[in-house]
Design a protein around this motif. Structure first.
Motif: not given
Ligand SMILES: NC(=O)c1ccc[n+]([C@@H]2O[C@H](COP(=O)([O-])OP(=O)(O)OC[C@H]3O[C@@H](n4cnc5c(N)ncnc54)[C@H](OP(=O)(O)O)[C@@H]3O)[C@@H](O)[C@H]2O)c1
Length: 299
Positions: A64-83
């Motif tokens: 849960i993060e208003p401004q996720p870093s690029r690394e975190i956004a990229d982790l979505a491809a490996r299943g991490l959920r952002v907000n």
């Protein structure tokens, strides 16, 4: 002879010291629940990196993060959920709160409804007490308050943690693993100690950086070009820190090992260890930081 034993003996012969600890002793590979990280800035981001190094499956994590870093956004491809929607993160195994203390009030009402069943809430917010957290969360929520420090960003931090009385042994073990991803973890039972912990290890990295600045200034005052003085001071603080990290000897013994009677180091230490020297100054500094930590926790 097993390789690990041979490595240990080689190290011991060469340096009279133990090799650095093996960080792979802790693993999150088998972590089966869900993990919610609230606030993925410097500290939260470092923790997430550490968890992934410990083989945590990114699909287990919601950030849960208003401004996720690029690394975190990229982790979505490996299943991490952002907000993700709140309904998708109910009753996780752990919630890690890593927002600034001033943002605590805005996130607690959001968090309260997702806590339940197995959840352990792990806060790293400076000055936010177990009582403050408990008041905003469901009755009997299991909460761990902790104080990390900035070397966490390179996996070399130290964190002191204190559990409330609802934390079960498995929850404590999970909190320990989550914190161990960024370095050493110590537990205390008395929450009041966290003010002094904040003053020693939380704020401590700044004192060490100041030591490098101060040594550089003293070098320049002794006639060295500024740039060389800064380089010598930086490498000396960093190298000595590494030696202290690796050596089995304590700081006082390492100091004595580089001090010959009547020599140059002894001349400097006579000044630094005088009655008005570093011990006294450091005690005043740590007392001031402890007091400030108490004031901030009360405000
Ligand atoms: N840094 C240290 O040395 C240190 C040492 C000990 C303890 N701590 C504790 O660690 C915590 C984090 O510090 P930090 O240095 O990592 O701060 P930071 O870099 O500012 O990270 C905090 C993150 O939380 C985000 N955030 C703000 N409001 C939010 C909300 N409502 N929901 C979700 N995320 C939100 C921020 O986003 P925006 O940037 O968009 O606001 C930011 O990315 C603090 O409570 C601090 O007391 C830090």
């Amino acid at each position: 002879m097993p390789r690990a034993v041979a490595r240990f003996l080689r190290f011991l012969l060469k340096y009279g010291m133990a090799p650095p600890p093996n960080p792979s002793e802790v693993s999150l590979r088998d972590f089966a629940g869900a993990l919610v990280l609230v606030g993925a800035g410097k500290m939260g981001g470092a923790m997430l990196e550490g968890w992934l190094r410990l083989s945590l499956d990114p699909a287990r994590v919601a950030v849960i993060e208003p401004q996720p870093s690029r690394e975190i956004a990229d982790l979505a491809a490996r299943g991490l959920r952002v907000n993700p929607a709140i309904d998708l993160v109910r009753q996780p195994a752990a919630v890690v709160i890593a927002v600034k203390p001033q943002n605590a009030a805005e996130i607690m009402p959001w968090l309260a409804p997702i806590i339940g069943g197995p959840t352990v809430v792990l806060s790293i917010m400076a000055g936010k007490t177990l009582d403050f957290l408990a008041e905003a969360l469901p009755t009997e929520a299991a909460i761990v308050r902790s104080m990390p420090n900035t070397p966490a960003s390179i996996g070399r931090g130290i964190t002191v943690a204190v559990p409330n009385r609802h934390v079960t042994p498995p929850q404590r073990e999970l909190a320990h693993k989550l914190l161990a991803a960024t370095g050493i973890v110590e537990w205390v039972a008395d929450e009041a100690l966290l003010d002094a912990v904040t003053a020693v290890s939380g704020s401590g990295p700044a004192y060490v950086f100041l030591l490098a600045e101060s040594l550089a200034k003293a070098g320049a005052a002794a006639g060295l070009p500024d740039e060389l003085a800064a380089k010598l001071a930086r490498a000396t603080v960093a190298g000595s820190g590494e030696l202290l990290h690796r050596a089995a000897l304590d700081a006082a013994t390492l100091r004595q090992n580089v001090t010959s009677p009547g020599g140059t180091t002894a001349a400097a230490l006579d000044v630094l260890m005088s009655d008005e020297g570093l011990d006294r100054l450091m005690q005043k500094a740590v007392a001031a930081a402890t007091q400030r930590s108490r004031e901030l926790a009360g405000s």
